[in-house]
Design a protein around this motif. Sequence first.
Motif, short mmCIF file in Angstrom:
data_model
loop_
_atom_site.label_atom_id
_atom_site.label_comp_id
_atom_site.label_asym_id
_atom_site.label_seq_id
_atom_site.Cartn_x
_atom_site.Cartn_y
_atom_site.Cartn_z
N ALA A 32 0.77 -1.28 0.08
CA ALA A 32 -0.08 0.17 0.26
C ALA A 32 0.90 1.09 0.00
N ASP A 33 1.97 0.96 0.54
CA ASP A 33 2.83 2.36 0.67
C ASP A 33 3.94 2.46 -0.50
N LEU A 34 4.15 1.38 -1.64
CA LEU A 34 5.03 1.45 -2.46
C LEU A 34 4.77 2.33 -3.48
N PRO A 35 5.93 3.18 -3.70
CA PRO A 35 5.99 4.32 -4.82
C PRO A 35 5.97 3.68 -6.20
N LEU A 36 5.27 4.18 -6.93
CA LEU A 36 5.38 3.55 -8.49
C LEU A 36 6.13 4.61 -9.23
N LEU A 37 7.26 4.19 -9.45
CA LEU A 37 8.09 5.13 -10.35
C LEU A 37 8.55 4.74 -11.48
N PRO A 38 8.81 5.87 -12.52
CA PRO A 38 9.32 5.36 -13.82
C PRO A 38 10.72 4.82 -13.80
N ASN A 39 11.06 3.95 -14.87
CA ASN A 39 12.27 3.11 -14.77
C ASN A 39 12.84 2.32 -13.76
N THR A 40 11.66 1.58 -13.24
CA THR A 40 12.02 0.86 -12.13
C THR A 40 11.31 -0.67 -12.32
N ILE A 41 11.60 -1.66 -11.53
CA ILE A 41 11.02 -2.94 -11.50
C ILE A 41 10.65 -2.97 -9.89
N ILE A 42 9.44 -3.70 -9.86
CA ILE A 42 9.01 -3.70 -8.51
C ILE A 42 9.38 -5.26 -8.19
N LYS A 43 9.67 -5.61 -7.36
CA LYS A 43 9.83 -7.06 -6.78
C LYS A 43 9.37 -7.22 -5.30
N PRO A 44 9.15 -8.47 -4.96
CA PRO A 44 8.93 -8.84 -3.48
C PRO A 44 10.18 -9.02 -2.77
N GLU A 45 10.12 -8.89 -1.65
CA GLU A 45 11.47 -8.99 -1.07
C GLU A 45 12.04 -10.52 -1.08
N SER A 46 11.20 -11.51 -1.20
CA SER A 46 11.52 -12.66 -1.40
C SER A 46 10.79 -13.36 -2.43
N GLY A 47 11.16 -14.17 -3.09
CA GLY A 47 10.21 -15.03 -4.13
C GLY A 47 11.05 -15.93 -5.18
N THR A 48 10.42 -16.56 -5.96
CA THR A 48 10.98 -17.40 -6.72
C THR A 48 10.77 -16.87 -8.20
N GLY A 49 11.84 -17.23 -9.13
CA GLY A 49 11.60 -16.83 -10.45
C GLY A 49 11.24 -15.60 -10.67
N SER A 50 10.19 -15.32 -11.59
CA SER A 50 9.82 -13.83 -11.79
C SER A 50 8.44 -13.57 -11.21
N ARG A 51 8.16 -14.55 -10.34
CA ARG A 51 6.88 -14.22 -9.49
C ARG A 51 6.77 -13.06 -8.73
N GLY A 52 5.97 -12.09 -8.79
CA GLY A 52 5.85 -10.65 -8.28
C GLY A 52 6.49 -9.84 -8.86
N CYS A 53 7.19 -9.74 -9.88
CA CYS A 53 8.00 -8.78 -10.71
C CYS A 53 7.25 -8.30 -11.56
N TYR A 54 7.30 -6.83 -11.66
CA TYR A 54 6.47 -5.97 -12.27
C TYR A 54 7.25 -4.85 -13.11
N LEU A 55 7.35 -4.72 -14.39
CA LEU A 55 8.40 -4.02 -15.05
C LEU A 55 7.55 -2.71 -15.62
N TRP A 56 8.18 -1.44 -15.40
CA TRP A 56 7.45 -0.45 -15.85
C TRP A 56 7.87 -0.22 -17.37
N LEU A 57 6.85 0.22 -17.92
CA LEU A 57 6.75 0.30 -19.40
C LEU A 57 6.58 1.75 -20.04
N ALA A 58 5.81 2.20 -19.34
CA ALA A 58 5.44 3.45 -19.72
C ALA A 58 4.57 4.25 -18.42
N PRO A 59 4.34 5.58 -18.59
CA PRO A 59 3.58 6.13 -17.60
C PRO A 59 2.04 5.42 -17.23
N ASP A 60 2.22 4.85 -16.13
CA ASP A 60 0.92 4.08 -15.63
C ASP A 60 0.99 2.76 -16.27
#
Length: 345
Positions: A127-155
């Motif tokens: 809920a507090d995670l900033p959504l910033l351009p040119n970033t990847i969002i990842k869980p602190e721990s996980g396996t493979g690419s589960r929970g990984c989100y890649l910024w492509l363009a605004p929003d």
Amino acid sequence: MIVSALTSSSNILATARESDRALKAAISRLSREVARSADEEAVAELASLLSIASPHHVRSDEVLRKFGLQMGRGFSFWSEILLNRLASRSGGQSPVGLALNPKLRGYRFADLLGVRRPEVSDKFRLADLPLLPNTIIKPESGTGSRGCYLWLAPDTWRYVRSGQTLQGSSRLYDHASALMDPEGREKPIRDRWRYEELILEDPDNGVPARDVKFYAFYGEIAFGLEIRRDRETQTRHFLPDNNETIFPLTLKRNSFEGLGASKDELASIKRISKAIPAPFMRIDMLRSADGLVLGEFTPKPGTVAHFTPEWDHKMGEMWRHAQARLTNDLLSGAGFQEFKQATCD
């Protein structure tokens, strides 16, 4: 059904035990014959049986050494990984390589070695995670690419695991929240998230970095794995010395013509590998516009049980040779100071 299954299992067990005894007896008989006469037909027959044999089928290695014969199941990469896991679960010490599994420890190790790695944030609740351009969002721990989100363009974000595009922050938060649901089909992700610098292969066109993962055995590289995710996910395994495409997995993959790795890049990977006091580590890199950037360290690859028998044997042999080199270096006083400093917390 239960009785039938038990009967079937019982029959299989009895057959396996009988086959095991027969194989051991045949290898023993042929070994004596070969030792006496060196008959070519007997050597060929012995080699054929050894191709499916394990160490407990062989009572002496004298004939094997004399005629250059090998057991088909004598070395096994999967066995080494599995035995390490079982040993740690039964009260033994966890494999040393696991110490670099936490992302921030791996980055600390990279800093000490002078290896470039992405910038990374502190931990946040979703809920507090900033959504910033040119970033990847990842869980602190996980396996493979589960929970990984890649910024492509605004929003606009791409879920790396499936390639799904998510428009709008609400869709991203909903998608990530579902991964934390304890009632979901998979183990829930903890509500601990970070964002890190997005490494681009082609910044002008927004092409994300491809993965280049190296299966390294204490200074020696078995092969590399190249993964491109800019369109559909494509993978390719390649030999480090000549960039030849290989197929070491029993799983089918969508291959492509990749870039491989340069001599300087391979030398850097070998240097990193030799700074880790473990016989094996997969060193996962990202290809940026100006060279390789560390992604993470993976001591237990997810596809470890799916290598072909030939590659499982080859990598098992590389593991044993790496263990011998590591032991010699430790006895010679190798300190592994960067590793100790990075993992001392």
